[in-house]
Design an enzyme around this catalytic site. Structure first.
Site, PDB file in Angstrom:
ATOM      1  N   ARG A 138       0.856  -1.185   0.000  1.00  0.00           N
ATOM      2  CA  ARG A 138       0.000   0.000   0.000  1.00  0.00           C
ATOM      3  C   ARG A 138       0.895   1.238   0.000  1.00  0.00           C
ATOM      4  O   ARG A 138       1.915   1.293   0.687  1.00  0.00           O
ATOM      5  CB  ARG A 138      -0.924   0.010   1.225  1.00  0.00           C
TER       6      ARG A 138
ATOM      7  N   GLU B  19      -2.530   8.376  -4.412  1.00  0.00           N
ATOM      8  CA  GLU B  19      -2.900   7.476  -5.494  1.00  0.00           C
ATOM      9  C   GLU B  19      -4.363   7.702  -5.866  1.00  0.00           C
ATOM     10  O   GLU B  19      -5.205   7.721  -4.978  1.00  0.00           O
ATOM     11  CB  GLU B  19      -2.687   6.021  -5.059  1.00  0.00           C
TER      12      GLU B  19
ATOM     13  N   HIS C 267      -0.553   0.492  -9.948  1.00  0.00           N
ATOM     14  CA  HIS C 267      -1.315  -0.408  -9.075  1.00  0.00           C
ATOM     15  C   HIS C 267      -1.957  -1.537  -9.884  1.00  0.00           C
ATOM     16  O   HIS C 267      -3.168  -1.751  -9.847  1.00  0.00           O
ATOM     17  CB  HIS C 267      -2.384   0.377  -8.297  1.00  0.00           C
TER      18      HIS C 267
END
Length: 306
Positions: A224, A250, A269
């Site tokens: 993360r 993000e 991602h």
């Protein structure tokens, strides 16, 4: 158990539970009505394209909800949305192969400088320079769960020395506690972050940790974004390299300095969502719905309902 389930994928007809009515919702605009009797909801894996995340907003419209199923490994985004009586399950294990492959790809791309050669090919330039290697490197995996183990399995054939780190030490498995990181980092060539995001892991890898790394070490984050302090990475100015599939913030704003930071490689991602993930997720959902319909214990429970 009876009731109604709302899931992303059509179930295998041979294994579909007769006692459970199953409807499909793959994300995007939420159903306008008919959610009042949903007892089992699998949040679609596809990212929301709306200004708000309708996949999660509709939870408030499910008064009979008893199980919320994620097919992601992380679940921090839903903890504050669920009443105490709702059981939360995640997708532990479904992303292991995909994420491990991507972590290995990021490491190899960074160690062998593949982005450089891609640019040289495009510009028709032929010129060699000495290369780093993955062989004989010491790799520290921070977050030694199922994905961490999958990454280790792929690293060992490359003749690496792998050190395992988890939230607490497990000496019987050769796993160091996170408190031992300061002693492990100075000898690390590569550090792989694959921890979930919790209050304990937020900012886990920051300025003190970067300072302990040798020049030209590589930090890979496939966990993360907020686990790593972005400002601390930018302050390295290329002294320590990074390969990131997740960032903080993000999505990364178009004018963010991380795009052009020296020694930083980015992917958006995508580690967990390869072609290997989807059939595994569908098979898992077939089995999970069958367990729910039969009143059997569910798999991957991370917070039981009370």
């Amino acid at each position: 158990m009876g009731g109604r389930a709302l899931v992303q994928w059509e179930q295998n007809r041979d294994n579909a539970p007769e006692a459970l009515h199953v409807d499909l919702y793959a994300g995007g605009p939420a159903p306008g009505a008919g959610l009042e009797d949903v007892t089992f909801y699998q949040v679609p894996y596809a990212p929301s394209t709306q200004g708000v995340d309708e996949r999660l907003d509709i939870i408030d419209r499910m008064p009979e909800l008893r199980v919320l199923q994620l097919v992601s490994a992380g679940y921090e985004q839903v903890l504050g949305l669920l009443p105490d009586h709702v059981t939360l399950c995640n997708g532990r294990g479904l992303h292991d192969a995909s994420t491990a492959e991507h972590a290995l790809a990021l490491i190899l791309a960074a160690q062998r400088d593949l982005p450089r050669w891609a640019i040289d090919q495009r510009e028709h330039r032929w010129g060699s320079v000495p290369q780093r290697s993955l062989a004989d490197s010491r790799v520290v995996i921070v977050g030694y769960g199922s994905i961490g183990r999958a990454i280790e399995r792929r690293l060992l054939p490359f003749e690496t020395d792998v050190l395992r780190v988890a939230s607490r030490a497990r000496p019987e498995e050769g796993v160091h506690g996170v408190g031992e990181l300061p002693a492990l980092l100075p000898d690390a060539d590569v550090v792989v972050l694959v921890t979930p995001l919790t209050e304990d892991t937020r900012g886990l890898f920051g300025a003190p940790e970067f300072a302990l790394l040798r020049d030209d070490a590589l930090v890979v984050n496939v966990g993360r974004g907020p686990v790593m302090d972005t400002g601390a990475l930018l302050a390295q100015n290329g002294r320590v390299r990074a390969a990131l599939d997740v960032t903080d913030p993000e999505p990364l704003p178009v004018d963010h300095p991380l795009w052009d930071a020296p020694g930083v490689y980015l992917t958006p991602h995508v580690a967990g969502g390869s072609a290997a993930f989807y059939p595994r997720a569908r098979a898992f959902m077939d089995a999970q719905l069958a367990r729910w319909a039969a009143g059997e214990p569910l798999a991957n429970v991370v917070r039981p309902g009370r």
